[in-house]
Structures are given as C-alpha cells and as structure tokens.
Design a protein around this motif. Structure first.
Motif, PDB file in Angstrom:
ATOM      1  N   PRO A 278       0.809  -1.233   0.000  1.00  0.00           N
ATOM      2  CA  PRO A 278       0.000   0.000   0.000  1.00  0.00           C
ATOM      3  C   PRO A 278       0.832   1.268   0.000  1.00  0.00           C
ATOM      4  O   PRO A 278       0.460   2.253  -0.655  1.00  0.00           O
ATOM      5  CB  PRO A 278      -0.820  -0.125   1.295  1.00  0.00           C
ATOM      6  N   GLU A 279       1.966   1.253   0.682  1.00  0.00           N
ATOM      7  CA  GLU A 279       2.760   2.474   0.791  1.00  0.00           C
ATOM      8  C   GLU A 279       3.450   2.844  -0.534  1.00  0.00           C
ATOM      9  O   GLU A 279       3.917   3.979  -0.693  1.00  0.00           O
ATOM     10  CB  GLU A 279       3.809   2.335   1.889  1.00  0.00           C
ATOM     11  N   LEU A 280       3.523   1.894  -1.495  1.00  0.00           N
ATOM     12  CA  LEU A 280       4.173   2.169  -2.779  1.00  0.00           C
ATOM     13  C   LEU A 280       3.178   2.231  -3.936  1.00  0.00           C
ATOM     14  O   LEU A 280       3.594   2.363  -5.096  1.00  0.00           O
ATOM     15  CB  LEU A 280       5.229   1.092  -3.074  1.00  0.00           C
ATOM     16  N   ASP A 281       1.902   2.149  -3.642  1.00  0.00           N
ATOM     17  CA  ASP A 281       0.895   2.112  -4.702  1.00  0.00           C
ATOM     18  C   ASP A 281       0.912   3.389  -5.540  1.00  0.00           C
ATOM     19  O   ASP A 281       0.913   3.335  -6.779  1.00  0.00           O
ATOM     20  CB  ASP A 281      -0.488   1.893  -4.085  1.00  0.00           C
ATOM     21  N   GLN A 282       0.936   4.547  -4.900  1.00  0.00           N
ATOM     22  CA  GLN A 282       0.902   5.802  -5.647  1.00  0.00           C
ATOM     23  C   GLN A 282       2.160   5.971  -6.490  1.00  0.00           C
ATOM     24  O   GLN A 282       2.087   6.379  -7.662  1.00  0.00           O
ATOM     25  CB  GLN A 282       0.754   6.982  -4.683  1.00  0.00           C
ATOM     26  N   TRP A 283       3.324   5.616  -5.926  1.00  0.00           N
ATOM     27  CA  TRP A 283       4.569   5.723  -6.697  1.00  0.00           C
ATOM     28  C   TRP A 283       4.540   4.808  -7.921  1.00  0.00           C
ATOM     29  O   TRP A 283       4.901   5.223  -9.029  1.00  0.00           O
ATOM     30  CB  TRP A 283       5.761   5.351  -5.805  1.00  0.00           C
ATOM     31  N   ALA A 284       4.090   3.575  -7.735  1.00  0.00           N
ATOM     32  CA  ALA A 284       4.093   2.618  -8.842  1.00  0.00           C
ATOM     33  C   ALA A 284       3.155   3.048  -9.958  1.00  0.00           C
ATOM     34  O   ALA A 284       3.483   2.912 -11.144  1.00  0.00           O
ATOM     35  CB  ALA A 284       3.699   1.228  -8.333  1.00  0.00           C
ATOM     36  N   ARG A 285       1.983   3.584  -9.607  1.00  0.00           N
ATOM     37  CA  ARG A 285       1.026   4.000 -10.633  1.00  0.00           C
ATOM     38  C   ARG A 285       1.543   5.180 -11.451  1.00  0.00           C
ATOM     39  O   ARG A 285       1.207   5.318 -12.630  1.00  0.00           O
ATOM     40  CB  ARG A 285      -0.318   4.360  -9.990  1.00  0.00           C
ATOM     41  N   GLN A 286       2.355   6.027 -10.862  1.00  0.00           N
ATOM     42  CA  GLN A 286       2.872   7.198 -11.555  1.00  0.00           C
ATOM     43  C   GLN A 286       4.220   6.942 -12.217  1.00  0.00           C
ATOM     44  O   GLN A 286       4.676   7.754 -13.023  1.00  0.00           O
ATOM     45  CB  GLN A 286       2.991   8.376 -10.585  1.00  0.00           C
TER      46      GLN A 286
ATOM     47  N   HIS B  43       9.677  -5.066  -1.328  1.00  0.00           N
ATOM     48  CA  HIS B  43       8.468  -4.273  -1.556  1.00  0.00           C
ATOM     49  C   HIS B  43       8.534  -3.567  -2.914  1.00  0.00           C
ATOM     50  O   HIS B  43       7.517  -3.456  -3.618  1.00  0.00           O
ATOM     51  CB  HIS B  43       8.284  -3.253  -0.446  1.00  0.00           C
ATOM     52  N   ILE B  44       9.719  -3.089  -3.299  1.00  0.00           N
ATOM     53  CA  ILE B  44       9.872  -2.428  -4.602  1.00  0.00           C
ATOM     54  C   ILE B  44       9.612  -3.421  -5.732  1.00  0.00           C
ATOM     55  O   ILE B  44       8.890  -3.122  -6.692  1.00  0.00           O
ATOM     56  CB  ILE B  44      11.281  -1.816  -4.728  1.00  0.00           C
ATOM     57  N   LEU B  45      10.186  -4.622  -5.614  1.00  0.00           N
ATOM     58  CA  LEU B  45       9.976  -5.642  -6.650  1.00  0.00           C
ATOM     59  C   LEU B  45       8.502  -6.020  -6.751  1.00  0.00           C
ATOM     60  O   LEU B  45       7.955  -6.154  -7.857  1.00  0.00           O
ATOM     61  CB  LEU B  45      10.822  -6.874  -6.338  1.00  0.00           C
ATOM     62  N   ALA B  46       7.855  -6.176  -5.608  1.00  0.00           N
ATOM     63  CA  ALA B  46       6.431  -6.533  -5.621  1.00  0.00           C
ATOM     64  C   ALA B  46       5.605  -5.422  -6.255  1.00  0.00           C
ATOM     65  O   ALA B  46       4.675  -5.692  -7.031  1.00  0.00           O
ATOM     66  CB  ALA B  46       5.951  -6.806  -4.197  1.00  0.00           C
ATOM     67  N   ALA B  47       5.928  -4.177  -5.947  1.00  0.00           N
ATOM     68  CA  ALA B  47       5.175  -3.052  -6.509  1.00  0.00           C
ATOM     69  C   ALA B  47       5.348  -2.985  -8.026  1.00  0.00           C
ATOM     70  O   ALA B  47       4.375  -2.776  -8.765  1.00  0.00           O
ATOM     71  CB  ALA B  47       5.637  -1.744  -5.866  1.00  0.00           C
ATOM     72  N   VAL B  48       6.574  -3.175  -8.500  1.00  0.00           N
ATOM     73  CA  VAL B  48       6.835  -3.097  -9.943  1.00  0.00           C
ATOM     74  C   VAL B  48       6.118  -4.224 -10.683  1.00  0.00           C
ATOM     75  O   VAL B  48       5.467  -4.002 -11.709  1.00  0.00           O
ATOM     76  CB  VAL B  48       8.350  -3.152 -10.214  1.00  0.00           C
TER      77      VAL B  48
END
Length: 273
Positions: A172-180, A236-241
C-alpha cells in the motif's frame, strides 16, 4: 545464488540451488501445430489464386510479380503477426492443439514479439523448409526455435492446469509511486527472476534473501523512473513493480478486447438482413 543465471539465462537458481521450471509444449506438439498452420496457409493461397483474375496476371508480368510478392508477405509475416497479436499468442494450429506463445516470464506476447518471431521465422521456417527451426527446437529443453530466442518467448500447453505461485500484491505504501512511475520494458529473464525470487523468498536463508533481493532491485531500477522512496525495501519495490506491470498488461488486454467487441459489433450491425 549462481553468479550467472538470473540475468543472462532463462533459469533462476536460488542460494539453496532450488531451480524453478515452467512447463513448455513438446517438440512433437509444436510440429503438429506448425503442420496445421501450413495446411491452412496452403488452402488460403489456393483460394486466393482461384478467385484471382488469372488472365490479367498472365498478360501483365509486373502485376503477376507483385501478386506473388503480396502472397509471400501475407504467408510469411502479415497473417502470423496478425493472428498472434489478436489471439494473444495463438494461431489456427495452436488453437486446435491447445497451445499458446507467451513471453519468457509467462506474460502475454505483444505486437513486437509477434513481429520478431515472424521475421526470423521467414528465414528458419520458410527459406530452410523448417530445418533450422527443427534443429534449434530439438537442442533446448523448451523446444524454442530461433524466433523464440530472438523475441524472448516460448510455447506452452494452454489447456493444462498450471499450479503457479500466487502473484505478488501491491504494498500500500508504494501504490501511488508505482502508478505514476514510468516502467520500461523489463528483460524477460529479469522479470522471471524477480517473480520467482518473491515466491521463494520465505524459503531462503536471510543473507541469501537480502543479497538476491538487493541485486534484483538494483537491476530493475535501471528501467524505472522516478526512483522509489529511499525508505522502501527491495522486496516491496519488486512486488510493486511486478504488480503494476501486471495491472498495465491487463488494462492493455482489456482495451484490445473492447476494441474487437466494438469492431465486431459494428460489423454485425452493418451486415444486411
């Protein structure tokens, strides 16, 4: 973790030497599928020749040559590219045999993959009567021809029930970064390595888990802009990507399906009663 492997080959070996394999279609199945496609192509060419104005072609040599060139382009490139793009890695033969072409990370292929496969196939399939493709497919465990190596694809049995590890979820904490974020085209071997690492991370010893996650994260960030927050962990970065990449793939497929539905619906409404 092996010194080579996670970036340069199609396998990923964990620190405990646990290698994960994805099933691929066998060479005999691919040969039968290819023969079906060949028969369909021959029948299609015969139909075109039958309805073509043969008398005009015989009288005009230049027109006859242009006609032959168009037929060859359709058989070698236009038809295979169109089918594999529209049907997401399938041709008539693959539909009948229950096969599908996928990326090396098992994702759906796109126009780029279909073009590369068709261009290489025009040499290894048509100009060598399939000899080069047969030799290449017989010398590797995934039965990949040269076009598959060039495009980063392979053929799977679409009707088999695969037991794949669960897909990663978006932190959840990386959702906005990943979408943009601007996520470039990840090399297929790197995407496979990331997915398999996340699936097996809980079974690795802490040192191997941290080292592998860091190496993969550094490699992935070469294709991402802007960089993630500094406090974010590698896993977390890998999962977000990967999650955002899958979401964009699904959106692209939904848009393509919606376009086909609109086109087909328009064609049905314009057909005479």
């Amino acid at each position: 973790m092996a010194t080579r492997g996670i970036f340069e080959t199609q396998r990923f070996v964990t620190g405990e030497a646990v290698e994960i394999e994805l099933p691929a279609a066998s060479l005999p199945l691919r040969m039968v599928s290819g023969l079906i496609d060949l028969v369909v192509m021959v029948l299609g060419v015969l139909l075109i020749v039958w309805v073509a104005p043969v008398g005009i072609l015989v009288q005009d040599e230049a027109l006859a040559q242009a006609f032959v060139i168009v037929i060859m382009a359709m058989v070698m490139a236009i038809v295979p590219i169109t089918l594999e793009t529209v049907l997401h890695g399938r041709t008539v033969g693959k539909l009948i045999m229950g096969l599908r072409t996928v990326r090396d990370d098992t994702g759906p292929i796109g126009f780029r993959h279909a073009v590369i496969r068709a261009l290489v196939g025009s040499v290894e399939l048509w100009m060598t009567a399939g000899g080069v493709a047969l030799i290449a497919a017989a010398t590797n465990e995934r039965a990949k021809r040269l076009g598959d190596f060039a495009a980063g694809t392979y053929v799977v049995v679409d009707r088999s029930r695969l037991h794949l590890p669960p897909a990663p979820t978006m932190p959840p904490e990386l959702d906005q970064w990943a979408r943009q974020a601007d996520i470039g085209v990840l090399p297929d071997a790197l995407a496979v390595a990331c997915r398999q690492f996340l699936a097996r991370a809980g079974t690795l010893v802490p040192d191997s888990r941290a080292r592998t996650g860091h190496e993969l994260c550094v490699a992935v960030l070469h294709y991402i802009a802007p960089p993630p927050p500094q406090w974010a962990g590698a896993e977390h970065i890998l999962a977000a990507v990967l999650t955002e990449r899958r979401r964009r793939d699904e959106q692209r497929l939904d848009r393509a399906q919606a376009l086909r539905d609109r086109v087909l619906g328009r064609e049905r409404t314009t057909q005479p009663e």
